[in-house]
Design an enzyme around this catalytic site. Structure first.
Site, short mmCIF file in Angstrom:
data_model
loop_
_atom_site.label_atom_id
_atom_site.label_comp_id
_atom_site.label_asym_id
_atom_site.label_seq_id
_atom_site.Cartn_x
_atom_site.Cartn_y
_atom_site.Cartn_z
N GLY A 46 0.84 -1.20 0.00
CA GLY A 46 0.00 0.00 0.00
C GLY A 46 0.87 1.24 0.00
N GLN A 51 2.99 9.99 1.15
CA GLN A 51 4.28 9.30 1.18
C GLN A 51 5.17 9.66 0.01
OE1 GLN A 51 2.34 5.29 2.14
NE2 GLN A 51 4.28 5.15 3.22
N CYS A 104 5.79 -0.01 7.42
CA CYS A 104 5.42 1.13 6.57
C CYS A 104 6.64 1.51 5.73
CB CYS A 104 5.00 2.30 7.45
SG CYS A 104 4.52 3.77 6.53
N LEU A 105 6.42 1.78 4.45
CA LEU A 105 7.54 2.14 3.58
C LEU A 105 8.21 3.45 4.03
CD1 LEU A 105 6.05 1.24 0.08
CD2 LEU A 105 7.70 -0.09 1.42
N HIS A 146 -4.55 1.22 7.62
CA HIS A 146 -3.20 1.81 7.68
C HIS A 146 -3.08 2.94 6.66
CE1 HIS A 146 1.35 1.42 8.03
NE2 HIS A 146 1.20 2.11 6.92
N GLU A 147 -3.53 2.68 5.43
CA GLU A 147 -3.41 3.70 4.37
C GLU A 147 -4.35 4.87 4.63
OE1 GLU A 147 -0.87 3.51 2.56
OE2 GLU A 147 -0.44 1.44 3.10
N HIS A 150 -2.82 7.35 6.85
CA HIS A 150 -1.86 8.25 6.19
C HIS A 150 -2.56 9.51 5.66
CE1 HIS A 150 2.06 6.32 6.11
NE2 HIS A 150 1.55 5.17 5.69
#
Ligand code: NI
Length: 189
Positions: A46, A51, A104-105, A146-147, A150
């Protein structure tokens, strides 16, 4: 299509709330294509617009690498990957909660158990602004939440206990300073 650098923990853009999208024009389509490329290049499942430094209310998801772990009832969603969610809203969440390890990236090399509702319902628009709604559980519910966070300027580390967070403080400082090894392009402040 292009791979864009992923913003790291500590970048103020990750703490901003995103703005609703009125229509998806050519520039936004390019942005979305780049988000998918950037997510896949980093082997993520995701990625949300902040991000890569953008404040549109958009995230992309591709859970196909998790197909072994997906429960049978959600297998029918696999052919729809990658998914693009524009203006998503969480319209319901289960009282039943579940612990699951998240990463998380934007916070490389750090995984923590996070408690969240086990199932949710999410309403969103696709790139043609058509409305959709899905009730999902398991991994999909986890990724969507989670997304979605963000888009509200929230990171998974906000959900862990202050005690756990204090243990991770040094690691988080290193990440925010770009003092990490990652095999995808990143940008720290
Ligand atoms: Ni993330």
């Amino acid at each position: 299509m292009a791979i864009r650098p992923i913003r790291l923990y500590g970048d103020p853009v990750l703490r901003q709330r995103t703005k609703r999208v009125e229509s998806v024009d050519a520039e936004l389509r390019t942005l979305i294509d780049d988000m998918i490329d950037t997510m896949r290049n980093a082997e993520g499942i995701g990625l949300a617009a902040p991000q890569i430094g953008r404040l549109e209310r958009i995230f992309v998801v591709d859970v196909s690498p998790m197909k072994e772990e997906m429960e049978e009832e959600f297998q029918d969603i696999l052919p729809q990957q990658p998914m693009v969610l524009v203006n998503p809203e969480l319209t319901w969440e289960s009282e039943l909660e579940e612990k699951f390890e998240e990463g998380c990236l934007s916070i490389p090399d750090l995984r923590e158990l996070v408690v969240r509702p086990e199932s949710i319902e999410i309403a969103y628009q696709d790139v043609t602004m058509q409305k959709h709604s899905h009730a999902v559980g398991g991994i999909l519910a986890r990724v969507f939440q989670h997304e979605y966070d963000h888009l509200e300027g929230v990171l998974f580390t906000d959900h862990i206990s202050p005690f756990r967070r204090s243990l991770l403080k040094r690691k988080l400082t290193e990440i925010s300073q770009g003092d990490i090894q990652v095999n995808y392009p990143v940008q720290s402040v």
